[in-house]
Design a protein around this motif. Structure first.
Motif, PDB file in Angstrom:
ATOM      1  N   ALA A 157     -12.452  -1.562  40.185  1.00 26.57           N
ATOM      2  CA  ALA A 157     -11.974  -2.824  39.905  1.00 26.57           C
ATOM      3  C   ALA A 157     -10.633  -2.603  39.447  1.00 26.57           C
ATOM      4  CB  ALA A 157     -12.851  -3.517  38.844  1.00 26.57           C
ATOM      5  N   PRO A 158      -9.621  -3.488  39.701  1.00 28.55           N
ATOM      6  CA  PRO A 158      -8.390  -3.474  39.452  1.00 28.55           C
ATOM      7  C   PRO A 158      -8.061  -3.546  37.780  1.00 28.55           C
ATOM      8  CG  PRO A 158      -8.888  -5.791  40.144  1.00 28.55           C
ATOM      9  CD  PRO A 158      -9.928  -4.795  40.354  1.00 28.55           C
ATOM     10  N   ARG A 159      -7.051  -3.224  37.254  1.00 24.36           N
ATOM     11  CA  ARG A 159      -6.936  -2.836  36.070  1.00 24.36           C
ATOM     12  C   ARG A 159      -7.102  -4.136  35.263  1.00 24.36           C
ATOM     13  NH1 ARG A 159      -1.856   0.564  33.982  1.00 24.36           N
ATOM     14  NH2 ARG A 159      -3.124   2.008  35.046  1.00 24.36           N
ATOM     15  N   ARG A 160      -6.521  -5.280  35.779  1.00 27.58           N
ATOM     16  CA  ARG A 160      -6.515  -6.641  35.131  1.00 27.58           C
ATOM     17  C   ARG A 160      -8.148  -7.229  34.955  1.00 27.58           C
ATOM     18  NH1 ARG A 160      -5.619  -7.688  40.458  1.00 27.58           N
ATOM     19  NH2 ARG A 160      -6.916  -9.281  41.281  1.00 27.58           N
ATOM     20  N   ARG A 193     -21.696  -1.939  28.773  1.00 25.03           N
ATOM     21  CA  ARG A 193     -22.352  -1.037  29.665  1.00 25.03           C
ATOM     22  C   ARG A 193     -22.773  -1.366  30.817  1.00 25.03           C
ATOM     23  NH1 ARG A 193     -27.494   1.263  26.542  1.00 25.03           N
ATOM     24  NH2 ARG A 193     -27.722   2.265  28.414  1.00 25.03           N
ATOM     25  N   LEU A 194     -23.112  -2.764  31.200  1.00 19.68           N
ATOM     26  CA  LEU A 194     -23.263  -3.244  32.609  1.00 19.68           C
ATOM     27  C   LEU A 194     -22.118  -3.176  33.263  1.00 19.68           C
ATOM     28  CD1 LEU A 194     -24.995  -4.246  34.654  1.00 19.68           C
ATOM     29  CD2 LEU A 194     -24.753  -6.565  33.696  1.00 19.68           C
ATOM     30  N   CYS A 195     -20.885  -3.831  32.773  1.00 22.46           N
ATOM     31  CA  CYS A 195     -19.684  -3.747  33.383  1.00 22.46           C
ATOM     32  C   CYS A 195     -19.094  -2.117  33.972  1.00 22.46           C
ATOM     33  CB  CYS A 195     -18.471  -4.326  32.318  1.00 22.46           C
ATOM     34  SG  CYS A 195     -16.854  -4.403  32.967  1.00 22.46           S
ATOM     35  N   ALA A 196     -19.593  -1.090  32.927  1.00 22.45           N
ATOM     36  CA  ALA A 196     -19.222   0.132  33.373  1.00 22.45           C
ATOM     37  C   ALA A 196     -19.710   0.650  34.330  1.00 22.45           C
ATOM     38  CB  ALA A 196     -19.118   0.845  31.790  1.00 22.45           C
ATOM     39  N   LEU A 197     -21.278   0.342  34.526  1.00 23.97           N
ATOM     40  CA  LEU A 197     -21.936   0.794  35.360  1.00 23.97           C
ATOM     41  C   LEU A 197     -21.509   0.311  36.826  1.00 23.97           C
ATOM     42  CD1 LEU A 197     -25.831   0.876  35.543  1.00 23.97           C
ATOM     43  CD2 LEU A 197     -24.797  -0.387  37.307  1.00 23.97           C
ATOM     44  N   ILE A 198     -21.009  -0.904  36.905  1.00 22.82           N
ATOM     45  CA  ILE A 198     -20.580  -1.709  38.009  1.00 22.82           C
ATOM     46  C   ILE A 198     -19.241  -1.002  38.411  1.00 22.82           C
ATOM     47  CG2 ILE A 198     -19.729  -3.763  39.095  1.00 22.82           C
ATOM     48  CD1 ILE A 198     -21.553  -5.210  37.233  1.00 22.82           C
ATOM     49  N   GLU A 199     -18.518  -0.633  37.338  1.00 24.87           N
ATOM     50  CA  GLU A 199     -17.331  -0.074  37.750  1.00 24.87           C
ATOM     51  C   GLU A 199     -17.362   1.377  38.358  1.00 24.87           C
ATOM     52  OE1 GLU A 199     -13.640  -1.168  35.383  1.00 24.87           O
ATOM     53  OE2 GLU A 199     -15.070  -2.327  34.145  1.00 24.87           O
ATOM     54  N   ASN A 236     -14.065  -6.414  31.750  1.00 29.34           N
ATOM     55  CA  ASN A 236     -14.693  -7.754  31.713  1.00 29.34           C
ATOM     56  C   ASN A 236     -15.604  -7.938  32.618  1.00 29.34           C
ATOM     57  OD1 ASN A 236     -14.811 -10.673  32.463  1.00 29.34           O
ATOM     58  ND2 ASN A 236     -13.584 -10.768  30.464  1.00 29.34           N
ATOM     59  N   LEU A 237     -16.990  -8.073  32.322  1.00 31.06           N
ATOM     60  CA  LEU A 237     -18.211  -8.016  33.333  1.00 31.06           C
ATOM     61  C   LEU A 237     -18.086  -9.329  34.400  1.00 31.06           C
ATOM     62  CD1 LEU A 237     -21.113  -7.132  33.968  1.00 31.06           C
ATOM     63  CD2 LEU A 237     -21.668  -8.904  32.236  1.00 31.06           C
ATOM     64  N   TRP A 238     -17.594 -10.357  33.545  1.00 25.48           N
ATOM     65  CA  TRP A 238     -17.486 -11.560  34.820  1.00 25.48           C
ATOM     66  C   TRP A 238     -16.285 -11.306  35.671  1.00 25.48           C
ATOM     67  CZ3 TRP A 238     -18.252 -11.709  29.462  1.00 25.48           C
ATOM     68  CH2 TRP A 238     -19.632 -11.716  29.066  1.00 25.48           C
ATOM     69  N   SER A 239     -15.286 -10.750  35.251  1.00 25.07           N
ATOM     70  CA  SER A 239     -14.133 -10.438  36.362  1.00 25.07           C
ATOM     71  C   SER A 239     -14.203  -9.407  36.983  1.00 25.07           C
ATOM     72  CB  SER A 239     -13.166 -10.436  35.593  1.00 25.07           C
ATOM     73  OG  SER A 239     -12.513 -11.501  34.837  1.00 25.07           O
ATOM     74  N   VAL A 240     -15.102  -8.470  36.849  1.00 23.60           N
ATOM     75  CA  VAL A 240     -15.336  -7.416  37.635  1.00 23.60           C
ATOM     76  C   VAL A 240     -16.632  -7.783  38.674  1.00 23.60           C
ATOM     77  CG1 VAL A 240     -16.447  -4.846  37.516  1.00 23.60           C
ATOM     78  CG2 VAL A 240     -14.867  -5.255  35.961  1.00 23.60           C
TER      79      VAL A 240
END
Length: 275
Positions: free
Chosen positions: A52-55, A41-47, A59-63
């Motif tokens: 972010a790129p598809r790769r 959910r945190l990753c989705a919020l940031i995105e 992934n929270l840490w990569s984003v």
């Protein structure tokens, strides 16, 4: 012994200072607050705010690394702080129980301050992981007393030490999230240098009770493994549902007993023990 009896025994051991509670984000989710209560959910919020790129997607840490690299650290801080500055929601039964029993140490791995709010005042303190982004000093953590005043090191006289290894996502604080945040930590963590000496002392000889955690990511497994290093034997994890292959291997490696039950069972067990 049934799994329920084993859980009740483990909770009694936490209350007696003979086992250490290790909290994951699903414990924070019990508060029902506005903050994101899972890495996904945190990753989705940031995105939702920075594409972010598809790769890196999902992934929270990569984003977080992408945002930090392309939009600067201040952008990542602003997004995360806004998310966790939100209202904390309802009372959290596990946080409230821990604040009541005041065990020698609690490990809290999510970015919210719900546990700190539950503890309120008293003779306790916080040690949190901090980002080295923009820092020129050799540090991995900062320490604070119950009033929020920074101190040089954790006080052995604290009744409870709250250890937040990934930091705190609140304005005026610091957190680890991007890949670059973790580079030096992971380089040194095997020799335990990022883990404060007082944390190492308080874990000695004691097993852990993992609540609300998943170990489906290498980062999460590495931190759990190293924080539990040189502790006691007989770890227990409350983890409902199917395990990934790597989670299964990790539990075997740690000789960890898994209780396949939801956190609601833990909440109910606490209610029973307090009546």
């Amino acid at each position: 012994m049934s799994d329920l009896n084993l859980l009740e025994q483990a909770l009694d051991e936490v209350a007696a200072g003979k086992r250490i509670a290790y909290l994951g984000p699903e414990v924070s989710a019990l508060s029902g607050g506005d903050w994101p209560a899972t890495p996904e959910r945190l990753c989705a919020l940031i995105e939702a705010q920075v594409r972010a790129p598809r790769r890196a997607t999902g992934n929270l840490w990569s984003v977080a690394q992408f945002v930090e690299s392309r939009k600067f650290r201040a952008t990542l801080n602003a997004i995360v702080n806004a998310a966790f500055d939100a209202a904390s929601g309802n009372a959290n039964p596990i946080h409230d129980w821990l604040a009541h029993i005041r065990p020698p140490m609690v490990v809290d791995t999510w970015y919210d301050d719900g546990l700190l709010q539950a503890f309120g005042g008293g003779n306790w303190g916080l040690v949190q992981g901090v980002s080295r982004n923009g820092e020129w000093i050799d540090l991995f953590t900062r320490s604070y007393d119950a009033a929020g005043t920074e101190v040089e090191a954790p006080d052995p006289a604290w009744e409870t030490l709250i250890y937040k290894p990934h930091g705190l996502g609140k304005t005026g604080s610091s957190f680890l999230m991007s890949d670059s945040d973790y580079v030096e930590v992971l380089t040194e963590i095997d020799i335990q240098r990022p883990i404060p000496e007082e944390v190492q002392k308080r874990r000695t000889g004691l097993p852990f009770l993992f609540l609300g955690c998943r170990f489906d990511d290498q980062m999460l497994r590495t931190f759990a493994r190293q924080i539990a290093k040189r502790s006691g034997t007989g770890h227990i994890a409350v983890m409902p549902g199917s395990l990934t292959r790597m989670e299964g291997r990790f539990l075997n490696e740690m000789n960890m007993k898994r209780l396949d039950m939801p956190l609601k069972t833990v909440k109910d067990a606490l209610t029973i023990s307090q009546t």
